[in-house]
Design an enzyme around this catalytic site. Structure first.
Site, PDB file in Angstrom:
ATOM      1  N   ALA A 164       6.811  -0.635  -2.178  1.00 31.26           N
ATOM      2  CA  ALA A 164       7.043  -2.085  -2.282  1.00 31.26           C
ATOM      3  C   ALA A 164       7.837  -2.559  -1.062  1.00 31.26           C
ATOM      4  O   ALA A 164       8.630  -1.808  -0.494  1.00 31.26           O
ATOM      5  CB  ALA A 164       7.814  -2.382  -3.561  1.00 31.26           C
ATOM      6  N   GLY A 165       7.605  -3.803  -0.653  1.00 31.26           N
ATOM      7  CA  GLY A 165       8.344  -4.363   0.491  1.00 31.26           C
ATOM      8  C   GLY A 165       7.989  -3.673   1.793  1.00 31.26           C
ATOM      9  O   GLY A 165       8.811  -3.554   2.690  1.00 31.26           O
ATOM     10  N   SER A 166       6.730  -3.230   1.902  1.00 27.77           N
ATOM     11  CA  SER A 166       6.325  -2.470   3.086  1.00 27.77           C
ATOM     12  C   SER A 166       5.322  -3.222   3.951  1.00 27.77           C
ATOM     13  O   SER A 166       4.917  -2.732   4.996  1.00 27.77           O
ATOM     14  CB  SER A 166       5.700  -1.138   2.647  1.00 27.77           C
ATOM     15  N   GLY A 167       4.866  -4.404   3.498  1.00 25.44           N
ATOM     16  CA  GLY A 167       3.856  -5.150   4.257  1.00 25.44           C
ATOM     17  C   GLY A 167       2.446  -4.659   3.982  1.00 25.44           C
ATOM     18  O   GLY A 167       1.504  -5.042   4.668  1.00 25.44           O
TER      19      GLY A 167
ATOM     20  N   ASP B 119      -1.382 -13.621  -0.058  1.00 24.47           N
ATOM     21  CA  ASP B 119      -2.303 -12.505   0.187  1.00 24.47           C
ATOM     22  C   ASP B 119      -3.166 -12.140  -1.016  1.00 24.47           C
ATOM     23  O   ASP B 119      -4.006 -11.253  -0.917  1.00 24.47           O
ATOM     24  CB  ASP B 119      -1.504 -11.233   0.534  1.00 24.47           C
TER      25      ASP B 119
ATOM     26  N   LYS C 190      -3.302  -2.825   1.928  1.00 28.80           N
ATOM     27  CA  LYS C 190      -4.014  -3.408   3.091  1.00 28.80           C
ATOM     28  C   LYS C 190      -3.218  -3.143   4.363  1.00 28.80           C
ATOM     29  O   LYS C 190      -2.007  -2.918   4.326  1.00 28.80           O
ATOM     30  CB  LYS C 190      -4.218  -4.913   2.925  1.00 28.80           C
TER      31      LYS C 190
ATOM     32  N   GLY D  87       1.039  -4.387  -1.781  1.00 27.38           N
ATOM     33  CA  GLY D  87       0.933  -3.788  -3.119  1.00 27.38           C
ATOM     34  C   GLY D  87       1.087  -4.812  -4.236  1.00 27.38           C
ATOM     35  O   GLY D  87       0.267  -4.861  -5.155  1.00 27.38           O
ATOM     36  N   GLY D  88       2.108  -5.643  -4.156  1.00 27.89           N
ATOM     37  CA  GLY D  88       2.352  -6.639  -5.208  1.00 27.89           C
ATOM     38  C   GLY D  88       1.200  -7.630  -5.309  1.00 27.89           C
ATOM     39  O   GLY D  88       0.793  -8.018  -6.413  1.00 27.89           O
ATOM     40  N   SER D  89       0.653  -8.024  -4.171  1.00 27.81           N
ATOM     41  CA  SER D  89      -0.478  -8.966  -4.174  1.00 27.81           C
ATOM     42  C   SER D  89      -1.718  -8.316  -4.764  1.00 27.81           C
ATOM     43  O   SER D  89      -2.469  -8.940  -5.533  1.00 27.81           O
ATOM     44  CB  SER D  89      -0.791  -9.424  -2.749  1.00 27.81           C
TER      45      SER D  89
END
Ligand code: C5P
Length: 293
Positions: free
Chosen positions: A93-96, A131, A13, A99-101
């Site tokens: 990952a950890g990019s805002g 999210d 997103k 992805g994890g959500s």
């Protein structure tokens, strides 16, 4: 008969607008944010097995994977068998970019489809992260509360993005921890953005893209501010950070233009660069189900 294997595409997103309205007594921040899915995907494949097992194809991820958290959250509510899950990462990952959500939402959907559970998906999603609910929807949305209250918005224009991730991650908690220095008594109101979303093309929209968390992220990582400035010069509608960073993006009008600009950005910047369609209308990207494993 329920399917025996479910494969789910998990989109990233972008936050097109994000204002932080204040810190809440529970420690979270009250948000007003417009998010849209983008056609950059992880892929989750889930089949029944004796025990839970997750294989991740891609760089190792810190902490308990959100796919496992989703499985455990469902298993606390229903008696379910084990599963063998495979997650192919395409989203840094950890990019805002969520992805994890998105992976967690996909796992909830996959388990519900595999075992025909009739879950309250939104209740489980909210437990896993702010999210996750957004990814249970299929298009652009206005998200409020801590981000978990999701209201779909009318379709926007055809949009494409050039996404750049500089290769380092930002901690969401650290960025929110810093945002208090940048809150204002007169927060931006989302209605102006929403009006533009219905009317403008990428350049007009580029002028109203906003992310309050940029200031906090730039205070923690000043080099990100410099990167955004350089990227903004190369792209027709400027550049913004998505979510709590560290990915940056700029909008453009067509897939061909996004691919051309992405090649130029790749030539100038070290990191992950991807052209991607912004899903500005409701779409179905989800599952492929199969009766055989
Ligand atoms: O909900 P999620 O687990 O993604 O949030 C990670 C962290 O980001 C939270 O622990 C909190 O510190 C911060 N956060 C916040 N306000 C939000 C969302 C997240 O302060 N609306």
């Amino acid at each position: 008969m329920p399917p025996r294997l479910v494969q789910v595409r998990c989109p990233a997103k972008l936050n097109l607008f994000l204002e932080v309205l204040g810190r809440r007594p529970d420690g979270y921040h009250e948000l007003s944010t417009v998010m849209a899915p983008v056609a950059l995907f992880d892929t989750l494949t889930v089949r029944e097995a004796k025990t839970f097992r997750l294989d991740v194809h891609g760089p190792p991820l810190p902490g308990t994977n959100t796919v496992e958290k989703a499985y455990r959250a469902v298993a606390r509510r229903r008696r379910i068998p084990g599963v063998r899950a495979t997650l192919a990462k395409g989203i840094p990952a950890g990019s805002g970019m969520g992805g994890g959500s998105s992976d967690a939402a996909a796992m909830i959907e996959a388990l519900d489809a595999l075992f025909d559970l009739g879950l309250d998906r939104h209740e489980i999603a909210a437990e896993i992260g702010s999210d996750v609910n957004f990814f249970l929807e299929r298009g652009p949305a206005l998200c409020t509360g801590r981000g978990e209250k999701v209201a779909p918005i009318p379709s926007g224009p055809e949009l494409h993005a050039v996404i750049f991730w500089p290769g380092f991650s930002l901690s969401t908690a650290a960025v929110y921890g810093r945002v208090r220095d940048f809150l204002t008594p007169a927060p931006r109101i989302v209605i102006d953005f929403l009006n533009s979303f219905g009317r403008e093309g990428p350049e007009g929209l580029g002028r109203v893209l906003f992310n309050r968390l940029e200031l906090a992220a730039f205070a923690l990582h000043p080099e990100l501010s410099a990167l955004r400035g350089r990227l903004a010069e190369m792209l027709p509608a400027g550049a913004r950070m998505t979510g709590s960073g560290s990915a940056l993006y700029g909008l453009c009008a067509s897939g061909a233009e996004a691919r051309r600009l992405a090649r130029r950005v790749r030539g100038e910047f070290a990191g992950f660069v991807a052209p991607a369609r912004v899903m500005t209308r409701e779409v179905s990207w989800r599952s492929r189900k199969s009766g055989s494993s």
